[in-house]
Write a protein that holds these residues in place. Structure first.
Motif, PDB file in Angstrom:
ATOM      1  N   UNK A  66      -1.348  -9.353  10.058  1.00  0.00           N
ATOM      2  CA  UNK A  66      -1.490 -10.486   9.142  1.00  0.00           C
ATOM      3  C   UNK A  66      -1.618 -11.815   9.878  1.00  0.00           C
ATOM      4  N   UNK A  67      -0.868 -11.975  10.952  1.00  0.00           N
ATOM      5  CA  UNK A  67      -0.945 -13.218  11.714  1.00  0.00           C
ATOM      6  C   UNK A  67      -2.354 -13.464  12.246  1.00  0.00           C
ATOM      7  N   UNK A  68      -2.970 -12.417  12.766  1.00  0.00           N
ATOM      8  CA  UNK A  68      -4.295 -12.569  13.346  1.00  0.00           C
ATOM      9  C   UNK A  68      -5.413 -12.512  12.309  1.00  0.00           C
ATOM     10  N   UNK A  69      -5.142 -11.922  11.159  1.00  0.00           N
ATOM     11  CA  UNK A  69      -6.182 -11.744  10.142  1.00  0.00           C
ATOM     12  C   UNK A  69      -6.127 -12.790   9.047  1.00  0.00           C
ATOM     13  N   UNK A  70      -5.024 -13.551   8.982  1.00  0.00           N
ATOM     14  CA  UNK A  70      -4.839 -14.565   7.951  1.00  0.00           C
ATOM     15  C   UNK A  70      -4.915 -13.934   6.558  1.00  0.00           C
ATOM     16  N   UNK A  71      -4.114 -12.899   6.347  1.00  0.00           N
ATOM     17  CA  UNK A  71      -4.151 -12.178   5.074  1.00  0.00           C
ATOM     18  C   UNK A  71      -2.868 -12.304   4.255  1.00  0.00           C
ATOM     19  N   UNK A  72      -2.029 -13.254   4.552  1.00  0.00           N
ATOM     20  CA  UNK A  72      -0.865 -13.597   3.735  1.00  0.00           C
ATOM     21  C   UNK A  72       0.052 -12.407   3.425  1.00  0.00           C
ATOM     22  N   UNK A  73       0.451 -11.653   4.405  1.00  0.00           N
ATOM     23  CA  UNK A  73       1.425 -10.565   4.287  1.00  0.00           C
ATOM     24  C   UNK A  73       0.940  -9.360   3.495  1.00  0.00           C
ATOM     25  N   UNK A  74      -0.353  -9.217   3.301  1.00  0.00           N
ATOM     26  CA  UNK A  74      -0.871  -8.036   2.604  1.00  0.00           C
ATOM     27  C   UNK A  74      -0.691  -6.779   3.447  1.00  0.00           C
ATOM     28  N   UNK A  75      -0.997  -6.869   4.723  1.00  0.00           N
ATOM     29  CA  UNK A  75      -0.838  -5.712   5.609  1.00  0.00           C
ATOM     30  C   UNK A  75       0.641  -5.345   5.739  1.00  0.00           C
ATOM     31  N   UNK A  76       1.507  -6.346   5.839  1.00  0.00           N
ATOM     32  CA  UNK A  76       2.940  -6.078   5.966  1.00  0.00           C
ATOM     33  C   UNK A  76       3.469  -5.368   4.726  1.00  0.00           C
ATOM     34  N   UNK A  77       3.069  -5.816   3.561  1.00  0.00           N
ATOM     35  CA  UNK A  77       3.521  -5.174   2.319  1.00  0.00           C
ATOM     36  C   UNK A  77       3.032  -3.734   2.236  1.00  0.00           C
ATOM     37  N   UNK A  78       1.785  -3.516   2.606  1.00  0.00           N
ATOM     38  CA  UNK A  78       1.233  -2.158   2.535  1.00  0.00           C
ATOM     39  C   UNK A  78       1.887  -1.231   3.564  1.00  0.00           C
ATOM     40  N   UNK A  79       2.094  -1.717   4.786  1.00  0.00           N
ATOM     41  CA  UNK A  79       2.678  -0.837   5.811  1.00  0.00           C
ATOM     42  C   UNK A  79       4.145  -0.535   5.527  1.00  0.00           C
ATOM     43  N   UNK A  80       4.889  -1.491   5.012  1.00  0.00           N
ATOM     44  CA  UNK A  80       6.296  -1.231   4.677  1.00  0.00           C
ATOM     45  C   UNK A  80       6.386  -0.223   3.534  1.00  0.00           C
ATOM     46  N   UNK A  81       5.524  -0.349   2.554  1.00  0.00           N
ATOM     47  CA  UNK A  81       5.517   0.602   1.445  1.00  0.00           C
ATOM     48  C   UNK A  81       5.181   2.007   1.932  1.00  0.00           C
ATOM     49  N   UNK A  82       4.186   2.107   2.816  1.00  0.00           N
ATOM     50  CA  UNK A  82       3.813   3.412   3.365  1.00  0.00           C
ATOM     51  C   UNK A  82       4.954   3.988   4.199  1.00  0.00           C
ATOM     52  N   UNK A  83       5.618   3.145   4.977  1.00  0.00           N
ATOM     53  CA  UNK A  83       6.758   3.620   5.770  1.00  0.00           C
ATOM     54  C   UNK A  83       7.871   4.137   4.863  1.00  0.00           C
ATOM     55  N   UNK A  84       8.052   3.489   3.739  1.00  0.00           N
ATOM     56  CA  UNK A  84       9.096   3.905   2.812  1.00  0.00           C
ATOM     57  C   UNK A  84       8.762   5.219   2.115  1.00  0.00           C
ATOM     58  N   UNK A  85       7.495   5.422   1.737  1.00  0.00           N
ATOM     59  CA  UNK A  85       7.142   6.638   0.991  1.00  0.00           C
ATOM     60  C   UNK A  85       6.655   7.774   1.890  1.00  0.00           C
ATOM     61  N   UNK A  86       6.608   7.572   3.205  1.00  0.00           N
ATOM     62  CA  UNK A  86       6.125   8.623   4.110  1.00  0.00           C
ATOM     63  C   UNK A  86       6.900   9.932   3.981  1.00  0.00           C
ATOM     64  N   UNK A  87       8.240   9.940   3.857  1.00  0.00           N
ATOM     65  CA  UNK A  87       8.925  11.232   3.677  1.00  0.00           C
ATOM     66  C   UNK A  87       8.482  11.984   2.419  1.00  0.00           C
ATOM     67  N   UNK A  88       8.176  11.271   1.355  1.00  0.00           N
ATOM     68  CA  UNK A  88       7.700  11.912   0.132  1.00  0.00           C
ATOM     69  C   UNK A  88       6.323  12.528   0.345  1.00  0.00           C
ATOM     70  N   UNK A  89       5.452  11.795   1.034  1.00  0.00           N
ATOM     71  CA  UNK A  89       4.119  12.322   1.332  1.00  0.00           C
ATOM     72  C   UNK A  89       4.236  13.535   2.245  1.00  0.00           C
TER      73      UNK A  89
END
Length: 169
Positions: A66-89
């Motif tokens: 996000x810092x380098x892409x100027x995407x306002x925490x979109x990547x951070x939100x998506x990666x944290x969500x994926x990290x959280x649901x990875x055991x379910x997947x």
């Protein structure tokens, strides 16, 4: 002395951030397809590692992008969500096998590995593009971006995975 697994994950982290920021953020296939290969970090992270460390490192990965892409925490939100649901997947793809101490991703079938990676990519892209567009009246645009960017990401991740696999044949 630094543990070998921590060193490998740190190198993967740095290289995937650099490759994503310097190469893949600059690509723009057909005007809207930008592959997100940094998802490989979430795929390659050790299964039995500390979950809090995994979620924190996923946040840092998304935040760096996000810092380098100027995407306002979109990547951070998506990666944290994926990290959280990875055991379910993982439970969906591998069944209860992944909960055993001896389970390794490299010991599973190729179809299971591709399914696991594809589900990570689809979930990540669905979260990312829904937050980016943030308007469900543009549902077809969201789905178009998820499908085409997901296919491009999956192909490139499979290429990188086969290129850098440690499997000796």
């Amino acid at each position: 002395m630094m543990n070998n697994a921590y060193f490998i994950n740190s190198v993967r982290f740095a290289l995937l951030v650099l490759v994503q920021v310097l190469v893949f953020n600059r690509l723009n296939f057909f005007g809207f397809i930008n592959p997100m290969v940094y998802i490989l970090f979430l795929y390659w992270f050790p299964i039995k590692e500390n979950r809090s460390l995994f979620i924190l490192s996923s946040f840092l990965l998304g935040f760096c992008i996000d810092l380098f892409s100027d995407t306002m925490a979109l990547h951070a939100a998506a990666t944290v969500t994926i990290a959280y649901i990875r055991p379910t997947i993982m439970r969906f793809v591998f069944g209860v096998n992944y909960e055993f101490q001896s389970f390794k991703l490299s010991n599973s079938t190729r179809a299971q590995q591709i399914t696991f990676l594809a589900l990570l990519i689809i979930a990540h892209h669905l979260i990312f593009f829904t937050l980016e567009i943030f308007n469900l009246s543009n549902l077809l645009l969201i789905l178009k971006k998820v499908v085409f960017t997901g296919i491009a990401t999956l192909i490139l991740c499979l290429l990188f995975g086969s290129l850098f696999s440690a499997k000796k044949e």
